[in-house]
Design a protein around this motif. Structure first.
Motif, PDB file in Angstrom:
ATOM      1  N   GLN A  52       0.823  -1.215   0.000  1.00  0.00           N
ATOM      2  CA  GLN A  52       0.000   0.000   0.000  1.00  0.00           C
ATOM      3  C   GLN A  52       0.855   1.262   0.000  1.00  0.00           C
ATOM      4  OE1 GLN A  52      -3.260   0.137   2.728  1.00  0.00           O
ATOM      5  NE2 GLN A  52      -3.738  -2.020   2.465  1.00  0.00           N
ATOM      6  N   LYS A  53       1.909   1.246   0.789  1.00  0.00           N
ATOM      7  CA  LYS A  53       2.812   2.402   0.885  1.00  0.00           C
ATOM      8  C   LYS A  53       4.244   1.872   0.850  1.00  0.00           C
ATOM      9  CE  LYS A  53      -0.583   5.310   2.000  1.00  0.00           C
ATOM     10  NZ  LYS A  53      -1.003   6.418   1.201  1.00  0.00           N
ATOM     11  N   VAL A  54       4.936   2.119  -0.231  1.00  0.00           N
ATOM     12  CA  VAL A  54       6.276   1.555  -0.411  1.00  0.00           C
ATOM     13  C   VAL A  54       7.239   1.994   0.691  1.00  0.00           C
ATOM     14  CG1 VAL A  54       8.255   1.444  -1.966  1.00  0.00           C
ATOM     15  CG2 VAL A  54       5.949   1.400  -2.893  1.00  0.00           C
ATOM     16  N   ASN A  55       7.144   3.242   1.092  1.00  0.00           N
ATOM     17  CA  ASN A  55       8.056   3.762   2.119  1.00  0.00           C
ATOM     18  C   ASN A  55       7.468   3.532   3.512  1.00  0.00           C
ATOM     19  OD1 ASN A  55       6.080   5.610   1.346  1.00  0.00           O
ATOM     20  ND2 ASN A  55       7.262   7.360   2.029  1.00  0.00           N
ATOM     21  N   THR A  56       7.399   2.258   3.888  1.00  0.00           N
ATOM     22  CA  THR A  56       6.847   1.857   5.173  1.00  0.00           C
ATOM     23  C   THR A  56       7.950   1.334   6.077  1.00  0.00           C
ATOM     24  OG1 THR A  56       4.682   1.283   4.276  1.00  0.00           O
ATOM     25  CG2 THR A  56       5.307   0.187   6.308  1.00  0.00           C
ATOM     26  N   LYS A  57       7.858   1.648   7.349  1.00  0.00           N
ATOM     27  CA  LYS A  57       8.745   1.053   8.349  1.00  0.00           C
ATOM     28  C   LYS A  57       7.878   0.607   9.523  1.00  0.00           C
ATOM     29  CE  LYS A  57      10.018   5.312  10.797  1.00  0.00           C
ATOM     30  NZ  LYS A  57      11.150   6.165  11.174  1.00  0.00           N
ATOM     31  N   TYR A  58       8.432  -0.227  10.368  1.00  0.00           N
ATOM     32  CA  TYR A  58       7.698  -0.719  11.526  1.00  0.00           C
ATOM     33  C   TYR A  58       7.967   0.184  12.730  1.00  0.00           C
ATOM     34  CZ  TYR A  58      12.219  -2.420  12.884  1.00  0.00           C
ATOM     35  OH  TYR A  58      13.536  -2.477  13.224  1.00  0.00           O
ATOM     36  N   CYS A  59       7.046   0.220  13.659  1.00  0.00           N
ATOM     37  CA  CYS A  59       7.216   0.974  14.896  1.00  0.00           C
ATOM     38  C   CYS A  59       8.142   0.184  15.808  1.00  0.00           C
ATOM     39  CB  CYS A  59       5.862   1.182  15.576  1.00  0.00           C
ATOM     40  SG  CYS A  59       5.993   1.914  17.223  1.00  0.00           S
ATOM     41  N   LYS A  60       9.214   0.793  16.240  1.00  0.00           N
ATOM     42  CA  LYS A  60      10.179   0.117  17.103  1.00  0.00           C
ATOM     43  C   LYS A  60       9.659  -0.071  18.523  1.00  0.00           C
ATOM     44  CE  LYS A  60      14.108   1.559  14.396  1.00  0.00           C
ATOM     45  NZ  LYS A  60      15.367   2.290  14.334  1.00  0.00           N
ATOM     46  N   GLU A  61       8.572   0.585  18.846  1.00  0.00           N
ATOM     47  CA  GLU A  61       7.981   0.448  20.184  1.00  0.00           C
ATOM     48  C   GLU A  61       7.116  -0.809  20.295  1.00  0.00           C
ATOM     49  OE1 GLU A  61       8.521   2.500  22.854  1.00  0.00           O
ATOM     50  OE2 GLU A  61       9.995   3.471  21.562  1.00  0.00           O
ATOM     51  N   CYS A  62       6.471  -1.199  19.208  1.00  0.00           N
ATOM     52  CA  CYS A  62       5.510  -2.303  19.309  1.00  0.00           C
ATOM     53  C   CYS A  62       5.836  -3.516  18.444  1.00  0.00           C
ATOM     54  CB  CYS A  62       4.097  -1.812  19.009  1.00  0.00           C
ATOM     55  SG  CYS A  62       3.836  -1.203  17.326  1.00  0.00           S
ATOM     56  N   ILE A  63       6.806  -3.392  17.526  1.00  0.00           N
ATOM     57  CA  ILE A  63       7.176  -4.514  16.675  1.00  0.00           C
ATOM     58  C   ILE A  63       8.672  -4.746  16.796  1.00  0.00           C
ATOM     59  CG2 ILE A  63       7.234  -5.443  14.334  1.00  0.00           C
ATOM     60  CD1 ILE A  63       4.838  -3.636  13.699  1.00  0.00           C
ATOM     61  N   GLU A  64       9.025  -5.925  17.270  1.00  0.00           N
ATOM     62  CA  GLU A  64      10.433  -6.267  17.418  1.00  0.00           C
ATOM     63  C   GLU A  64      11.009  -6.622  16.051  1.00  0.00           C
ATOM     64  OE1 GLU A  64      13.071  -9.721  19.542  1.00  0.00           O
ATOM     65  OE2 GLU A  64      11.169  -9.153  20.436  1.00  0.00           O
ATOM     66  N   GLU A  65      12.159  -6.051  15.739  1.00  0.00           N
ATOM     67  CA  GLU A  65      12.790  -6.337  14.454  1.00  0.00           C
ATOM     68  C   GLU A  65      13.299  -7.773  14.443  1.00  0.00           C
ATOM     69  OE1 GLU A  65      15.734  -4.234  11.312  1.00  0.00           O
ATOM     70  OE2 GLU A  65      16.281  -4.045  13.396  1.00  0.00           O
ATOM     71  N   THR A  66      12.988  -8.480  13.376  1.00  0.00           N
ATOM     72  CA  THR A  66      13.459  -9.851  13.196  1.00  0.00           C
ATOM     73  C   THR A  66      14.195  -9.936  11.878  1.00  0.00           C
ATOM     74  OG1 THR A  66      11.470 -10.549  12.045  1.00  0.00           O
ATOM     75  CG2 THR A  66      11.450 -10.760  14.444  1.00  0.00           C
ATOM     76  N   ASP A  67      14.889 -11.024  11.669  1.00  0.00           N
ATOM     77  CA  ASP A  67      15.593 -11.206  10.404  1.00  0.00           C
ATOM     78  C   ASP A  67      14.642 -11.171   9.221  1.00  0.00           C
ATOM     79  OD1 ASP A  67      18.071 -11.333  11.573  1.00  0.00           O
ATOM     80  OD2 ASP A  67      18.037 -13.513  11.755  1.00  0.00           O
ATOM     81  N   SER A  68      13.439 -11.701   9.384  1.00  0.00           N
ATOM     82  CA  SER A  68      12.498 -11.728   8.254  1.00  0.00           C
ATOM     83  C   SER A  68      12.044 -10.324   7.889  1.00  0.00           C
ATOM     84  CB  SER A  68      11.291 -12.606   8.577  1.00  0.00           C
ATOM     85  OG  SER A  68      10.608 -12.128   9.713  1.00  0.00           O
ATOM     86  N   ILE A  69      11.915  -9.421   8.866  1.00  0.00           N
ATOM     87  CA  ILE A  69      11.552  -8.038   8.553  1.00  0.00           C
ATOM     88  C   ILE A  69      12.732  -7.332   7.906  1.00  0.00           C
ATOM     89  CG2 ILE A  69      10.967  -5.789   9.543  1.00  0.00           C
ATOM     90  CD1 ILE A  69       9.147  -7.229  11.486  1.00  0.00           C
TER      91      ILE A  69
END
Length: 75
Positions: A52-69
């Motif tokens: 939907q939005k190419v320039n998307t990032k995850y919120c570091k407060e609620c989503i833990e970064e994983t290798d798959s992300i």
């Protein structure tokens, strides 16, 4: 367990839209967010949001970064 995911309607200071989980403290008001869907894994929500939005990032407060992300972000 599945979770509800939302994407901000406005870019943040870095020019990206931010993906949040339903109970995130930084989730904007309902008029400033888009419901992405219900997912079992944040990777799936992230990939859907990127469509939907190419320039998307995850919120570091609620989503833990994983290798798959990291992989889906091209890093």
């Amino acid at each position: 367990m599945s979770s509800f995911y939302y994407l901000t309607q406005e870019c943040d200071s870095t020019g990206c839209f931010v993906l949040h989980v339903k109970n995130c403290e930084k989730l904007p008001d309902r008029t400033l967010r888009i419901f992405i869907g219900t997912f079992y894994h944040p990777r799936d929500a992230f990939l859907t949001a990127k469509h939907q939005k190419v320039n998307t990032k995850y919120c570091k407060e609620c989503i833990e970064e994983t290798d798959s992300i990291k992989i889906s972000r091209g890093k």
